[in-house]
Design an enzyme around this catalytic site. Structure first.
Site, PDB file in Angstrom:
ATOM      1  N   GLU A 183       3.244  75.220 -23.569  1.00 49.54           N
ATOM      2  CA  GLU A 183       2.153  75.269 -24.549  1.00 49.54           C
ATOM      3  C   GLU A 183       2.388  76.331 -25.619  1.00 49.54           C
ATOM      4  O   GLU A 183       2.565  77.507 -25.327  1.00 49.54           O
ATOM      5  CB  GLU A 183       0.834  75.578 -23.820  1.00 49.54           C
ATOM      6  CG  GLU A 183      -0.370  75.709 -24.760  1.00 49.54           C
ATOM      7  CD  GLU A 183      -1.667  76.044 -24.020  1.00 49.54           C
ATOM      8  OE1 GLU A 183      -1.618  76.288 -22.798  1.00 49.54           O
ATOM      9  OE2 GLU A 183      -2.715  76.067 -24.694  1.00 49.54           O
ATOM     10  N   LYS A 221       1.340  78.407 -29.361  1.00 48.66           N
ATOM     11  CA  LYS A 221       0.153  78.985 -29.985  1.00 48.66           C
ATOM     12  C   LYS A 221       0.571  79.558 -31.330  1.00 48.66           C
ATOM     13  O   LYS A 221       1.687  80.077 -31.473  1.00 48.66           O
ATOM     14  CB  LYS A 221      -0.402  80.089 -29.078  1.00 48.66           C
ATOM     15  CG  LYS A 221      -1.788  80.582 -29.441  1.00 48.66           C
ATOM     16  CD  LYS A 221      -2.366  81.406 -28.279  1.00 48.66           C
ATOM     17  CE  LYS A 221      -3.775  81.891 -28.589  1.00 48.66           C
ATOM     18  NZ  LYS A 221      -4.420  82.512 -27.432  1.00 48.66           N
ATOM     19  N   ASP A 251      -2.529  72.319 -27.780  1.00 45.49           N
ATOM     20  CA  ASP A 251      -3.891  72.836 -27.653  1.00 45.49           C
ATOM     21  C   ASP A 251      -4.560  72.726 -29.022  1.00 45.49           C
ATOM     22  O   ASP A 251      -4.035  73.238 -30.024  1.00 45.49           O
ATOM     23  CB  ASP A 251      -3.841  74.295 -27.172  1.00 45.49           C
ATOM     24  CG  ASP A 251      -5.219  74.876 -26.918  1.00 45.49           C
ATOM     25  OD1 ASP A 251      -6.094  74.750 -27.800  1.00 45.49           O
ATOM     26  OD2 ASP A 251      -5.433  75.468 -25.841  1.00 45.49           O
ATOM     27  N   HIS A 285      -4.793  75.777 -31.309  1.00 47.99           N
ATOM     28  CA  HIS A 285      -3.607  76.609 -31.508  1.00 47.99           C
ATOM     29  C   HIS A 285      -2.818  76.305 -32.773  1.00 47.99           C
ATOM     30  O   HIS A 285      -1.624  76.541 -32.839  1.00 47.99           O
ATOM     31  CB  HIS A 285      -2.683  76.491 -30.295  1.00 47.99           C
ATOM     32  CG  HIS A 285      -3.213  77.193 -29.087  1.00 47.99           C
ATOM     33  ND1 HIS A 285      -2.483  77.400 -27.949  1.00 47.99           N
ATOM     34  CD2 HIS A 285      -4.414  77.766 -28.852  1.00 47.99           C
ATOM     35  CE1 HIS A 285      -3.209  78.042 -27.056  1.00 47.99           C
ATOM     36  NE2 HIS A 285      -4.392  78.269 -27.580  1.00 47.99           N
ATOM     37  N   HIS A 312      -4.573  70.097 -24.527  1.00 49.45           N
ATOM     38  CA  HIS A 312      -5.621  71.043 -24.201  1.00 49.45           C
ATOM     39  C   HIS A 312      -6.719  70.801 -25.220  1.00 49.45           C
ATOM     40  O   HIS A 312      -6.630  71.240 -26.362  1.00 49.45           O
ATOM     41  CB  HIS A 312      -5.108  72.491 -24.272  1.00 49.45           C
ATOM     42  CG  HIS A 312      -4.643  73.000 -22.952  1.00 49.45           C
ATOM     43  ND1 HIS A 312      -4.383  74.314 -22.696  1.00 49.45           N
ATOM     44  CD2 HIS A 312      -4.435  72.338 -21.782  1.00 49.45           C
ATOM     45  CE1 HIS A 312      -4.008  74.448 -21.436  1.00 49.45           C
ATOM     46  NE2 HIS A 312      -4.031  73.266 -20.861  1.00 49.45           N
ATOM     47  N   ASP A 323     -11.493  81.982 -32.956  1.00 47.74           N
ATOM     48  CA  ASP A 323     -11.531  81.621 -31.534  1.00 47.74           C
ATOM     49  C   ASP A 323     -11.016  80.198 -31.339  1.00 47.74           C
ATOM     50  O   ASP A 323     -11.408  79.283 -32.063  1.00 47.74           O
ATOM     51  CB  ASP A 323     -12.947  81.726 -30.979  1.00 47.74           C
ATOM     52  CG  ASP A 323     -12.983  81.297 -29.526  1.00 47.74           C
ATOM     53  OD1 ASP A 323     -12.222  81.862 -28.720  1.00 47.74           O
ATOM     54  OD2 ASP A 323     -13.748  80.380 -29.190  1.00 47.74           O
ATOM     55  N   ASP A 361     -11.293  78.508 -28.428  1.00 46.44           N
ATOM     56  CA  ASP A 361     -11.776  77.965 -27.152  1.00 46.44           C
ATOM     57  C   ASP A 361     -13.277  77.724 -27.062  1.00 46.44           C
ATOM     58  O   ASP A 361     -13.881  78.012 -26.034  1.00 46.44           O
ATOM     59  CB  ASP A 361     -11.341  78.901 -26.016  1.00 46.44           C
ATOM     60  CG  ASP A 361      -9.829  79.045 -25.957  1.00 46.44           C
ATOM     61  OD1 ASP A 361      -9.176  78.060 -25.591  1.00 46.44           O
ATOM     62  OD2 ASP A 361      -9.317  80.118 -26.293  1.00 46.44           O
ATOM     63  N   ASP A 391      -9.785  72.884 -22.271  1.00 47.21           N
ATOM     64  CA  ASP A 391      -9.502  74.314 -22.297  1.00 47.21           C
ATOM     65  C   ASP A 391     -10.500  75.022 -23.205  1.00 47.21           C
ATOM     66  O   ASP A 391     -10.296  75.095 -24.411  1.00 47.21           O
ATOM     67  CB  ASP A 391      -8.062  74.570 -22.770  1.00 47.21           C
ATOM     68  CG  ASP A 391      -7.708  76.054 -22.716  1.00 47.21           C
ATOM     69  OD1 ASP A 391      -8.475  76.828 -22.125  1.00 47.21           O
ATOM     70  OD2 ASP A 391      -6.656  76.434 -23.270  1.00 47.21           O
TER      71      ASP A 391
HETATM   72  C1  RNT Z   1      -4.387  80.403 -24.231  1.00 44.67           C
HETATM   73  C2  RNT Z   1      -4.050  79.025 -23.825  1.00 44.67           C
HETATM   74  C3  RNT Z   1      -4.112  78.766 -22.353  1.00 44.67           C
HETATM   75  C4  RNT Z   1      -5.305  79.422 -21.702  1.00 44.67           C
HETATM   76  C5  RNT Z   1      -5.490  79.080 -20.263  1.00 44.67           C
HETATM   77  C6  RNT Z   1      -6.402  80.028 -19.583  1.00 44.67           C
HETATM   78  O1  RNT Z   1      -4.451  80.554 -25.570  1.00 44.67           O
HETATM   79  O2  RNT Z   1      -4.839  78.094 -24.504  1.00 44.67           O
HETATM   80  O3  RNT Z   1      -4.075  77.412 -22.110  1.00 44.67           O
HETATM   81  O4  RNT Z   1      -6.470  79.119 -22.382  1.00 44.67           O
HETATM   82  O5  RNT Z   1      -4.282  78.950 -19.669  1.00 44.67           O
HETATM   83 ZN    ZN Z   2      -4.649  76.040 -23.898  1.00 45.88          ZN
END
Ligand code: RNT
Ligand code: ZN
Length: 417
Positions: free
Chosen positions: A223, A225, A256, A259, A283, A291, A293, A323
């Site tokens: 993953e 970011k 994600d 990200h 994700h 943020d 999430d 996520d």
């Molecule tokens: C962090 C990532 C990752 C976490 C989790 C807790 O930026 O998104 O996936 O959120 O693993």
């Molecule tokens: Zn993630």
């Protein structure tokens, strides 16, 4: 069958859409629900280790799960309010070591046996994540790309241990466990050397992934970011890094939703990435400002993502994971809202008269394509969603909130930190 539903079926029929088929397909798609919404990514290692490495949970809503049993009970309640197939997604820091201090490089499948038994009895698949954060050896912000080989080796050993745990979960439950690697490594300010950490990460990942494990048991994912809190200027595991790594090593890529640049949508990446990598992990999240999430809701981004999966017919090569973490609202409600939103988006995408849009496009009739997109937006999707909940024996509309409130009074309010 209610009259409004009958009317809805007729309306969709008029657009050439088979409602029964869409409902059954929507219920069968597994959504992997993340354990960490239930306890603010704290885990059960004990000690004074604070959540770190750019992961920040805001809010202090009462009733956080403090033990594995509490987390399991909370999740069961949340899951009972969400229609359709579910998986449960664990992080390594949720190991149950019965009071023993077991460091991350020494974790074994037996430390997750209770999770496995529980998942089995509920018929949920399990997914897994090594935890490269909230640990003294991650305190300076670097793990697998650390310049100190001893620290790198520690994290490689953690990754190897986690792959074995994931494979054991997959074997026990008869469904491959997605083991997703995310590391926080990066610099707050302008790096001098961007290259060396990436070379170290590549070598560390090669080591970590070198053990051959059956694909029936584990799906490895990586993953990326764009930036994190404390890694604003440089992230070692960037999108380009992992896209290349996943293609070269034929493993899964994790996208994600939070990200990327705010105007970038993962929906548009799916059809490209799936040409080159064997499997995709999503994700599903919601970025707001800095943020990444926030709790998932039905918005254009989510609908576009679901549409891409359905339109492309690629659901068998995509794992859907959630996520997000929000401690400012009831944590169970956050799970329910986010997961129901994902399921709704999948249903809406399955109910879309895609063939008509495609037909117009093939004929070069972009006027009709846009007209159909707009007019189909007001089809009675809500009626079908209600019927889907009714058939799954799940509360319809906002009625689920009453059950969360009752649980809050009966259980959550008795928890004192
Ligand atoms: C962090 C990532 C990752 C976490 C989790 C807790 O930026 O998104 O996936 O959120 O693993
Ligand atoms: Zn993630």
């Amino acid at each position: 069958m209610s009259d409004p539903f009958r009317l809805a079926v007729t309306q969709f029929e008029d657009w050439g859409v088979d409602v029964e088929r869409a409902m059954n397909a929507a219920l069968a798609i597994p959504i992997s629900m993340h354990c960490w919404q239930g306890d603010d990514v704290t885990g059960f290692e004990g000690g004074s280790q604070q959540l770190g490495n750019g992961l920040a949970v805001t809010g202090n809503y009462p009733g956080r799960a403090r033990t594995p049993d509490e987390l399991r009970a909370d999740f069961e309640l949340a899951a009972s309010l969400i229609p359709g197939a579910k998986r449960f997604n664990l992080h390594a820091l949720y190991a149950e070591t019965d009071g023993q201090r077991v460091d991350r490089d020494a974790l074994e499948p037996r430390h997750f046996q209770r999770w496995i038994d529980w998942a089995k009895s509920n018929q949920w698949g399990l997914d897994f994540n090594p935890s490269f954060f909230s640990h003294p050896k991650a305190a300076d912000g670097f793990t697998l790309s650390h310049r100190d080989p001893a620290i790198r080796d520690f994290w490689v050993a953690h990754g190897i241990a986690c792959r074995r745990i994931a494979a054991a979960m997959g074997a026990a439950l008869g469904t491959p466990c997605v083991n997703n690697i995310w590391i926080p490594d990066g610099y707050k300010d302008i790096p001098a050397d961007r290259k060396a950490p990436r070379e170290r990460l590549q070598a560390a990942l090669d080591n970590l992934l070198s053990e051959a494990l059956p694909s029936a048991q584990i799906t490895d994912a990586v993953e990326s970011k764009l930036f994190g809190i404390g890694s604003e200027s440089y992230v070692v595991g960037s999108h380009e890094f992992y896209l290349g790594y996943a293609i070269k090593n034929k493993i899964a890529l994790c996208l994600d939703a939070g990200h990327f640049h705010p105007t970038e949508s993962i929906a548009d990446k799916i059809s490209s990435v799936l040409l080159w990598v064997p499997h995709l992990l999503l994700h599903v999240s919601r970025g707001v400002r800095w943020d990444s999430d926030h709790v998932v809701i039905v918005n254009d981004d989510l609908l576009a993502t679901a549409q891409e999966l359905v339109r492309g017919g690629t659901l068998d090569r995509v794992s859907i994971g959630l996520d997000f973490f929000d401690a400012s609202i009831n944590r169970l409600a956050a799970w329910v809202i986010g997961t129901r939103a994902m399921r709704k988006a999948l249903l809406f995408a399955l109910l879309e008269p895609y063939h008509l849009l495609q037909e117009a496009e093939h004929e070069g009739d972009y006027t009709r394509r846009l007209a159909c997109i707009e007019e189909s937006k007001l089809l009675p999707y809500g009626m079908v969603w209600d019927e889907l909940c009714r058939r799954s024996d799940i509360p319809i509309g906002r009625a689920w909130l009453d059950e969360v409130r009752a649980y809050e009074t009966r259980v959550l309010s008795t928890r004192k930190e």
